[in-house]
Scaffold this motif. Structure first.
Motif, PDB file in Angstrom:
ATOM      1  N   GLY A 119      -1.187  -4.480  -1.667  1.00 13.24           N
ATOM      2  CA  GLY A 119      -1.464  -3.182  -1.053  1.00 13.24           C
ATOM      3  C   GLY A 119      -2.035  -2.187  -2.041  1.00 13.24           C
ATOM      4  O   GLY A 119      -3.028  -1.503  -1.757  1.00 13.24           O
ATOM      5  N   ARG A 120      -1.430  -2.120  -3.219  1.00 11.24           N
ATOM      6  CA  ARG A 120      -1.909  -1.189  -4.249  1.00 11.24           C
ATOM      7  C   ARG A 120      -3.294  -1.588  -4.754  1.00 11.24           C
ATOM      8  O   ARG A 120      -4.202  -0.747  -4.848  1.00 11.24           O
ATOM      9  CB  ARG A 120      -0.919  -1.169  -5.413  1.00 11.24           C
ATOM     10  N   ASN A 121      -3.484  -2.863  -5.056  1.00  9.49           N
ATOM     11  CA  ASN A 121      -4.775  -3.327  -5.575  1.00  9.49           C
ATOM     12  C   ASN A 121      -5.890  -3.119  -4.562  1.00  9.49           C
ATOM     13  O   ASN A 121      -6.995  -2.671  -4.904  1.00  9.49           O
ATOM     14  CB  ASN A 121      -4.696  -4.811  -5.943  1.00  9.49           C
ATOM     15  N   ALA A 122      -5.616  -3.477  -3.290  1.00  9.11           N
ATOM     16  CA  ALA A 122      -6.633  -3.331  -2.246  1.00  9.11           C
ATOM     17  C   ALA A 122      -6.997  -1.868  -2.041  1.00  9.11           C
ATOM     18  O   ALA A 122      -8.174  -1.524  -1.841  1.00  9.11           O
ATOM     19  CB  ALA A 122      -6.138  -3.937  -0.937  1.00  9.11           C
ATOM     20  N   ALA A 123      -6.001  -1.000  -2.095  1.00  8.05           N
ATOM     21  CA  ALA A 123      -6.271   0.434  -1.939  1.00  8.05           C
ATOM     22  C   ALA A 123      -7.191   0.928  -3.049  1.00  8.05           C
ATOM     23  O   ALA A 123      -8.124   1.707  -2.799  1.00  8.05           O
ATOM     24  CB  ALA A 123      -4.959   1.214  -1.932  1.00  8.05           C
ATOM     25  N   GLN A 124      -6.949   0.474  -4.279  1.00  8.96           N
ATOM     26  CA  GLN A 124      -7.783   0.923  -5.393  1.00  8.96           C
ATOM     27  C   GLN A 124      -9.224   0.441  -5.251  1.00  8.96           C
ATOM     28  O   GLN A 124     -10.166   1.186  -5.548  1.00  8.96           O
ATOM     29  CB  GLN A 124      -7.166   0.437  -6.712  1.00  8.96           C
ATOM     30  N   VAL A 125      -9.408  -0.798  -4.753  1.00  4.74           N
ATOM     31  CA  VAL A 125     -10.756  -1.301  -4.510  1.00  4.74           C
ATOM     32  C   VAL A 125     -11.428  -0.492  -3.401  1.00  4.74           C
ATOM     33  O   VAL A 125     -12.594  -0.099  -3.513  1.00  4.74           O
ATOM     34  CB  VAL A 125     -10.712  -2.801  -4.134  1.00  4.74           C
TER      35      VAL A 125
ATOM     36  N   LEU B 121      -8.591  -6.897   3.015  1.00  2.00           N
ATOM     37  CA  LEU B 121      -7.329  -7.599   3.237  1.00  2.00           C
ATOM     38  C   LEU B 121      -6.330  -7.085   2.202  1.00  2.00           C
ATOM     39  O   LEU B 121      -6.596  -7.129   0.995  1.00  2.00           O
ATOM     40  CB  LEU B 121      -7.535  -9.104   3.073  1.00  2.00           C
ATOM     41  N   CYS B 122      -5.179  -6.577   2.669  1.00  2.00           N
ATOM     42  CA  CYS B 122      -4.223  -5.986   1.723  1.00  2.00           C
ATOM     43  C   CYS B 122      -2.832  -6.594   1.847  1.00  2.00           C
ATOM     44  O   CYS B 122      -1.866  -6.045   1.333  1.00  2.00           O
ATOM     45  CB  CYS B 122      -4.151  -4.467   1.909  1.00  2.00           C
ATOM     46  N   GLY B 123      -2.707  -7.735   2.543  1.00  2.00           N
ATOM     47  CA  GLY B 123      -1.401  -8.340   2.739  1.00  2.00           C
ATOM     48  C   GLY B 123      -1.130  -9.511   1.829  1.00  2.00           C
ATOM     49  O   GLY B 123      -1.851  -9.773   0.857  1.00  2.00           O
ATOM     50  N   SER B 124      -0.091 -10.268   2.159  1.00  2.00           N
ATOM     51  CA  SER B 124       0.340 -11.383   1.319  1.00  2.00           C
ATOM     52  C   SER B 124      -0.669 -12.514   1.277  1.00  2.00           C
ATOM     53  O   SER B 124      -0.605 -13.366   0.386  1.00  2.00           O
ATOM     54  CB  SER B 124       1.689 -11.910   1.818  1.00  2.00           C
TER      55      SER B 124
END
Length: 563
Positions: free
Chosen positions: A549-555, A533-536
């Protein structure tokens, strides 16, 4: 549509879906941010957007011919500085127009002219404005600002990292346990930064904002103006416990190095989404509009293997990132039997109540306020660039507006934030004309008696809003060329905002950090391996921030490297 041998899909709200070939992404601005980082890490990425325009709620649309509206979100501040730098957004065309002064609250009162409160970045001028109502408040205001600034600086690092994975603490090898303890570092740093004043800051997070503001100030116009940031987008009153955090959330941003500043995006909010999209495509990502996702493809072991579009096309990928709301992601795109029952129940129970009706208006002249009449030449004055707060003479007015909506009735005297971005960005409207954004509340998603928002109800509420504006700025109604009314059901239908909630879910303490979207799944991973999940609806929550978005991408990148 290219098939991905390895990569990611980025998917956004049902309004916007993105898919990436190694990763797949369902879009919105967070999905675009994630796509740029995934592609930069070497994952072939595709983005799928349901609508004809990119960006989820951060879009520019020409609803009235010749007038370009930031149709949903309308101001920028919260976008993380690291994203600006990493994605080189200025190079990709992003231009932000700062506002100073930034807040204007005209009053309705029996004096000529009525008073008003103008707040800006010049502290001496702001104190002079506040002193009209209270010398004591004028002296207290700089201390209040410093107090809030310290709290923002302490909490700021928490926005740029996943929440602490409490389930992992104490598990695994000694080395793994030490690594897991490292995730506590931002949380411990925040506590240390607040120091001995931690109890006072704890009160800000948990108390009603009215209690906090009553401690600092005595003048109602100042308290009501500041309280708007604590209730905006929230089905909450200034007297609701925990409303202090929402205020904090709205002062966490910065523009061009100035903390707490908000500005307009040149070309409208869609220009921001376009700049992020260009950053992603420049790195090699593929972006597709009008590609609605039907469901997530699952493998035999229940892992995500891509998505299926509504036209039947399969897009295969090893990762899928969804910028859609938690409800759409887990209740519509995934078969319920593939998810833990407790997880599904918690997703269903998320508070997504929304008080917001957004009205976009085309006008043929600037509004002229009784408290600050226009110049004879009709040119913009400093207050026209501000967020203009109406029906904000006191916090009790805001509470009354909330109470009406809580009983199923649109507010008879709604809280109105009026913005005129064309004052700083004239290209949004024909010469001499302007676009006006009205962010209003409180309006319930479902009206009393179970009535729906039909055309008559929508227009009746908009007329109430316009009547209020007319009281402050006579002649406003005569200047209107066209209007676009978006009630909570409209915001859900068009932009995929659950219940019309601009944050994908309430920003109350029970739905933040460890518990966003639900406990044990706050670190962007989901019960479905390979689906993120990368949204609000994920940490750190709503607003045009890009952090999720940035945090989810890194995970996801970290997990992908272990595949």
């Amino acid at each position: 549509m290219p098939q991905a041998r390895r990569g990611a899909l980025c998917c956004g709200p049902i309004t916007s879906t993105r898919l990436c070939s190694s990763p797949s992404l369902l879009a919105g601005h967070n999905g675009l941010v994630a796509a740029a980082y995934l592609q930069q890490a070497g994952l072939r990425t595709a983005v799928l957007e349901k609508r004809h325009v990119l960006g989820g709620a951060a879009v520019t649309e020409e609803i009235v011919p010749g007038f370009k509206f930031s149709r949903a979100s309308y101001l920028l501040s919260l976008l993380r500085p690291q994203i600006y730098a990493d994605l080189e957004l200025q190079r990709h065309g992003l231009r932000v127009l700062p506002r100073d002064p930034y807040s204007f609250t005209p009053l309705l009162e029996d004096r000529s002219p009525p008073r008003s409160l103008l707040l800006g970045h010049d502290m001496a001028q702001t104190q002079q404005q506040i002193a009209q109502f209270s010398q004591k408040d004028a002296q207290a205001y700089p201390k209040y600002e410093a107090f809030m600034r310290r709290m923002v600086l302490a909490l700021d690092p928490l926005l740029d990292a996943p929440p602490v994975d409490t389930a992992a603490l104490g598990k695994g090898s000694l080395l793994q346990q030490l690594r897991n303890l490292q995730t506590l570092k931002p949380l411990l740093q925040a506590g240390l930064a607040l120091g001995q004043q931690l109890p006072l800051y704890y009160e800000v997070l948990t108390a009603p904002i009215s209690k906090i503001l009553d401690h600092w100030f005595e003048s109602e116009p100042l308290k009501a103006t500041l309280a708007t940031d604590a209730v905006i987008g929230a089905m909450a009153s200034p007297h609701t416990p925990g409303s202090g955090y929402v205020l904090l959330h709205h002062v966490m941003g910065e523009l061009e190095g100035r903390r707490g500043a908000w500005g307009y995006v040149a070309g409208g909010m869609g220009a921001l989404s376009q700049a992020i999209a260009q950053a992603a495509t420049a790195r090699g990502a593929h972006i597709f509009a009008e590609k609605a996702v039907c469901h997530v493809l699952l493998g035999r072991a229940g892992e995500a293997q891509g998505v299926v579009l509504e036209d039947g096309t399969e897009v295969r990928s090893k990762l899928v990132l969804s910028n859609a709301s938690p409800q759409i992601t887990f209740l519509e795109l995934i078969p319920q039997e593939q998810l833990p029952k407790d997880f599904v129940q918690r997703i269903r129970q998320l508070d997504t109540r929304s008080p917001v009706t957004k009205i976009n208006v085309a006008v043929d002249r600037l509004p002229s306020f009784l408290a600050a009449p226009n110049a004879r030449d009709g040119q913009p004055l400093p207050h026209h660039q501000c967020s203009i707060h109406l029906n904000c003479e006191g916090t009790q007015l805001l509470h009354q507006a909330f109470t009406e909506a809580a009983h199923g009735h649109p507010s008879s005297r709604p809280m109105i934030e009026l913005c005129i971005p064309s004052v700083l960005d004239p290209g949004l409207a024909p010469p001499g004309c302007h676009v006006v954004s009205l962010f209003t509340q409180y309006t319930p998603s479902v009206l009393a008696g179970g009535r729906s928002w039909d055309e008559q109800a929508r227009n009746a509420y908009a007329d109430t809003v316009f009547d209020c504006i007319e009281d402050y700025a006579p002649g406003f109604k005569a200047s209107v060329i066209g209007r676009d009314i978006l009630t909570p059901p409209d915001l859900e239908r068009i932009f995929g905002l659950p219940g019309g909630n601009i944050f994908h879910g309430g920003m109350s303490l029970d739905q933040l950090y460890f518990a966003r979207p639900v406990p044990s799944y706050s670190g962007y991973r989901s019960p479905v391996p390979g689906l993120y999940l990368c949204g609000s609806g994920a940490h750190p929550g709503g607003g045009v921030m890009g952090a999720a978005g940035r945090n989810a991408a890194q995970v996801a990148i970290k997990d992908f490297r272990h595949l």
